[in-house]
Design a protein around this motif. Sequence first.
Motif, PDB file in Angstrom:
ATOM      1  N   LEU A   1       0.804  -1.335   0.008  1.00  0.00           N
ATOM      2  CA  LEU A   1       0.008   0.033  -0.123  1.00  0.00           C
ATOM      3  C   LEU A   1       0.992   1.263  -0.012  1.00  0.00           C
ATOM      4  CD1 LEU A   1      -2.978   0.489   0.063  1.00  0.00           C
ATOM      5  CD2 LEU A   1      -2.835   0.633   2.423  1.00  0.00           C
ATOM      6  N   PHE A   2       1.985   1.152   0.836  1.00  0.00           N
ATOM      7  CA  PHE A   2       3.042   2.324   1.035  1.00  0.00           C
ATOM      8  C   PHE A   2       3.559   2.626  -0.481  1.00  0.00           C
ATOM      9  CE2 PHE A   2       7.117   3.463   1.681  1.00  0.00           C
ATOM     10  CZ  PHE A   2       7.024   4.680   1.985  1.00  0.00           C
ATOM     11  N   VAL A   3       3.898   1.562  -0.958  1.00  0.00           N
ATOM     12  CA  VAL A   3       4.899   1.601  -2.381  1.00  0.00           C
ATOM     13  C   VAL A   3       3.851   2.373  -3.379  1.00  0.00           C
ATOM     14  CG1 VAL A   3       6.092   0.723  -4.073  1.00  0.00           C
ATOM     15  CG2 VAL A   3       6.484   0.068  -1.765  1.00  0.00           C
ATOM     16  N   VAL A   4       2.642   1.573  -3.521  1.00  0.00           N
ATOM     17  CA  VAL A   4       1.643   2.198  -4.558  1.00  0.00           C
ATOM     18  C   VAL A   4       1.189   3.549  -4.345  1.00  0.00           C
ATOM     19  CG1 VAL A   4      -0.634   1.709  -5.370  1.00  0.00           C
ATOM     20  CG2 VAL A   4       0.736  -0.252  -5.224  1.00  0.00           C
ATOM     21  N   ALA A   5       0.876   3.808  -3.072  1.00  0.00           N
ATOM     22  CA  ALA A   5       0.395   5.275  -2.544  1.00  0.00           C
ATOM     23  C   ALA A   5       1.469   6.281  -3.106  1.00  0.00           C
ATOM     24  CB  ALA A   5      -0.027   5.348  -1.245  1.00  0.00           C
TER      25      ALA A   5
ATOM     26  N   GLN B   1       1.669   9.399  -5.575  1.00  0.00           N
ATOM     27  CA  GLN B   1       1.963  10.752  -5.182  1.00  0.00           C
ATOM     28  C   GLN B   1       2.754  11.155  -6.195  1.00  0.00           C
ATOM     29  OE1 GLN B   1       2.395   9.893  -1.298  1.00  0.00           O
ATOM     30  NE2 GLN B   1       1.082  11.585  -0.559  1.00  0.00           N
ATOM     31  N   TRP B   2       3.830  10.471  -6.568  1.00  0.00           N
ATOM     32  CA  TRP B   2       5.017  10.976  -7.307  1.00  0.00           C
ATOM     33  C   TRP B   2       4.390  11.417  -8.600  1.00  0.00           C
ATOM     34  CZ3 TRP B   2       6.900   9.281 -12.186  1.00  0.00           C
ATOM     35  CH2 TRP B   2       8.571   9.914 -12.541  1.00  0.00           C
TER      36      TRP B   2
ATOM     37  N   LEU C   1       2.407  16.041 -12.009  1.00  0.00           N
ATOM     38  CA  LEU C   1       1.137  16.761 -12.551  1.00  0.00           C
ATOM     39  C   LEU C   1       0.934  17.966 -12.029  1.00  0.00           C
ATOM     40  CD1 LEU C   1      -1.396  14.132 -13.390  1.00  0.00           C
ATOM     41  CD2 LEU C   1      -0.136  15.206 -15.129  1.00  0.00           C
ATOM     42  N   LEU C   2       1.100  18.295 -10.876  1.00  0.00           N
ATOM     43  CA  LEU C   2       0.784  19.531 -10.223  1.00  0.00           C
ATOM     44  C   LEU C   2       1.972  20.548 -10.988  1.00  0.00           C
ATOM     45  CD1 LEU C   2       1.021  18.486  -6.426  1.00  0.00           C
ATOM     46  CD2 LEU C   2      -0.922  19.447  -7.841  1.00  0.00           C
ATOM     47  N   HIS C   3       3.294  19.945 -11.347  1.00  0.00           N
ATOM     48  CA  HIS C   3       3.954  20.958 -11.933  1.00  0.00           C
ATOM     49  C   HIS C   3       3.734  21.061 -13.621  1.00  0.00           C
ATOM     50  CE1 HIS C   3       7.284  21.833  -8.910  1.00  0.00           C
ATOM     51  NE2 HIS C   3       6.758  20.757  -8.395  1.00  0.00           N
ATOM     52  N   ARG C   4       3.218  19.935 -14.140  1.00  0.00           N
ATOM     53  CA  ARG C   4       3.330  20.135 -15.608  1.00  0.00           C
ATOM     54  C   ARG C   4       1.789  20.725 -16.237  1.00  0.00           C
ATOM     55  NH1 ARG C   4       3.520  20.169 -20.069  1.00  0.00           N
ATOM     56  NH2 ARG C   4       4.301  18.729 -21.507  1.00  0.00           N
ATOM     57  N   VAL C   5       0.823  20.669 -15.374  1.00  0.00           N
ATOM     58  CA  VAL C   5      -0.636  21.366 -15.778  1.00  0.00           C
ATOM     59  C   VAL C   5      -0.543  22.633 -14.990  1.00  0.00           C
ATOM     60  CG1 VAL C   5      -2.882  21.197 -15.488  1.00  0.00           C
ATOM     61  CG2 VAL C   5      -1.685  18.920 -15.596  1.00  0.00           C
ATOM     62  N   PRO C   6      -0.706  23.768 -15.963  1.00  0.00           N
ATOM     63  CA  PRO C   6      -0.592  25.095 -15.633  1.00  0.00           C
ATOM     64  C   PRO C   6      -1.655  25.491 -14.354  1.00  0.00           C
ATOM     65  CG  PRO C   6      -0.447  24.977 -17.840  1.00  0.00           C
ATOM     66  CD  PRO C   6      -0.808  23.474 -17.358  1.00  0.00           C
ATOM     67  N   ALA C   7      -2.721  24.806 -14.699  1.00  0.00           N
ATOM     68  CA  ALA C   7      -3.987  25.226 -13.807  1.00  0.00           C
ATOM     69  C   ALA C   7      -3.660  24.827 -12.344  1.00  0.00           C
ATOM     70  CB  ALA C   7      -5.284  24.762 -13.970  1.00  0.00           C
ATOM     71  N   LEU C   8      -2.996  23.502 -12.356  1.00  0.00           N
ATOM     72  CA  LEU C   8      -2.686  22.917 -11.226  1.00  0.00           C
ATOM     73  C   LEU C   8      -1.343  23.560 -10.228  1.00  0.00           C
ATOM     74  CD1 LEU C   8      -3.272  19.198 -11.650  1.00  0.00           C
ATOM     75  CD2 LEU C   8      -4.690  20.368 -10.523  1.00  0.00           C
ATOM     76  N   TRP C   9      -0.469  24.049 -11.404  1.00  0.00           N
ATOM     77  CA  TRP C   9       0.795  24.827 -10.617  1.00  0.00           C
ATOM     78  C   TRP C   9       0.362  25.794  -9.949  1.00  0.00           C
ATOM     79  CZ3 TRP C   9       5.246  24.703  -9.164  1.00  0.00           C
ATOM     80  CH2 TRP C   9       6.150  25.896  -9.067  1.00  0.00           C
TER      81      TRP C   9
ATOM     82  N   TYR D   1      10.751  15.023  -7.951  1.00  0.00           N
ATOM     83  CA  TYR D   1       9.442  14.739  -7.431  1.00  0.00           C
ATOM     84  C   TYR D   1       8.893  14.012  -6.154  1.00  0.00           C
ATOM     85  CZ  TYR D   1       8.676  17.067 -11.899  1.00  0.00           C
ATOM     86  OH  TYR D   1       8.803  17.928 -13.175  1.00  0.00           O
ATOM     87  N   GLY D   2       9.975  13.293  -5.927  1.00  0.00           N
ATOM     88  CA  GLY D   2       9.710  12.235  -4.824  1.00  0.00           C
ATOM     89  C   GLY D   2       9.259  12.794  -3.616  1.00  0.00           C
ATOM     90  N   LEU D   3       8.066  12.125  -3.047  1.00  0.00           N
ATOM     91  CA  LEU D   3       7.823  12.438  -1.655  1.00  0.00           C
ATOM     92  C   LEU D   3       8.461  11.771  -0.418  1.00  0.00           C
ATOM     93  CD1 LEU D   3       5.025  12.896  -3.529  1.00  0.00           C
ATOM     94  CD2 LEU D   3       4.302  14.004  -1.563  1.00  0.00           C
ATOM     95  N   THR D   4       8.109  10.560  -0.216  1.00  0.00           N
ATOM     96  CA  THR D   4       8.882   9.767   0.577  1.00  0.00           C
ATOM     97  C   THR D   4      10.173   9.040   0.137  1.00  0.00           C
ATOM     98  OG1 THR D   4       6.895   9.585   2.130  1.00  0.00           O
ATOM     99  CG2 THR D   4       8.836   8.150   2.644  1.00  0.00           C
ATOM    100  N   LEU D   5       9.692   8.309  -1.300  1.00  0.00           N
ATOM    101  CA  LEU D   5      10.746   7.571  -1.787  1.00  0.00           C
ATOM    102  C   LEU D   5      11.419   8.354  -2.948  1.00  0.00           C
ATOM    103  CD1 LEU D   5       8.574   4.261  -2.184  1.00  0.00           C
ATOM    104  CD2 LEU D   5      10.708   4.599  -0.501  1.00  0.00           C
TER     105      LEU D   5
END
Length: 291
Positions: free
Chosen positions: A121-125, A129-130, A135-143, A241-245
Amino acid sequence: MEKYGKIIIDAYYGYFNYLVDEIMYPSWTNYFWWLVGLSLAVWLLELLFPWRKDQPALRKDFWLDGFYMFFNFFLFSLIAYNAISNVAVEAFNDFLGLFGITNLVALEVSSWPRWAQFALLFVVADFIQWNVHRLLHRVPALWEFHKVHHSVEQMGFAAHLRFHWMETIVYKSAQYIPLAMIGFGLTDFFLVHIFATAIGHLNHANLRITYGPLKYLLNNPIMHIWHHAKTLPKGSYGVNYGLTLSIWDYLFGTAYIPHEGRDIPLGFDGVEKFPKTFWEQVTYPLRKKST
Ligand SMILES: [Zn+2]
Ligand SMILES: [Zn+2]
């Protein structure tokens, strides 16, 4: 409709009671006091072994980020998230019910040892997230929403939880269906969540830590400071872009650590003009669209 109304009221009532209990009764499985304890521990490490020695103990935006921390961890759930997500989950299940689907378990993992279920679950999650973070960086509205997190100009542990509440909605929505398919209603997510919080605090801390060879597996301050760098490699939307991993960045070629980067300028083009207060920052992406 009446059912959804009841879910909303129960969500508010239940979450409020939960929050009061968390604050009033410290225990080893209590998010509130773990967050306080982890924050104090990482802050103490920063004070004892600072990477940037001239950074003030109460760095720029210390209190702003402290507020974000409790807002994003607890208050947002109280104000809106819990009610919205309970309704969304119920509506989604009702929708599946229309087709006679009652559960989404596609993978038979319930017979696995518990640690293996959590590891999966941790690795998939984390991988989801990665991807969402990219996407948060790539999509202008999300950025526009993600800029709140990147408006940090001096790194310290509390910068970890400076982000727009919309990110919670985007991340959780993207995770819901895949995790429901393997997540088999695993609710006892406590250890995973605390571990991710600790690594996230450390990623933003004023500490020179890399975890040795484990750096290829775990994200760390030297890697994450480059994620916040004001100047990116030419033609790139972002790096690390990594969060935990950290492993996803090494696998997919987005890892970038040209040197230690202790004193590199942080932020983005125009960060000087970015709003400075909580209210202005959370309303900024909405105001920006209407103008
Ligand atoms: Zn980012
Ligand atoms: Zn960050």
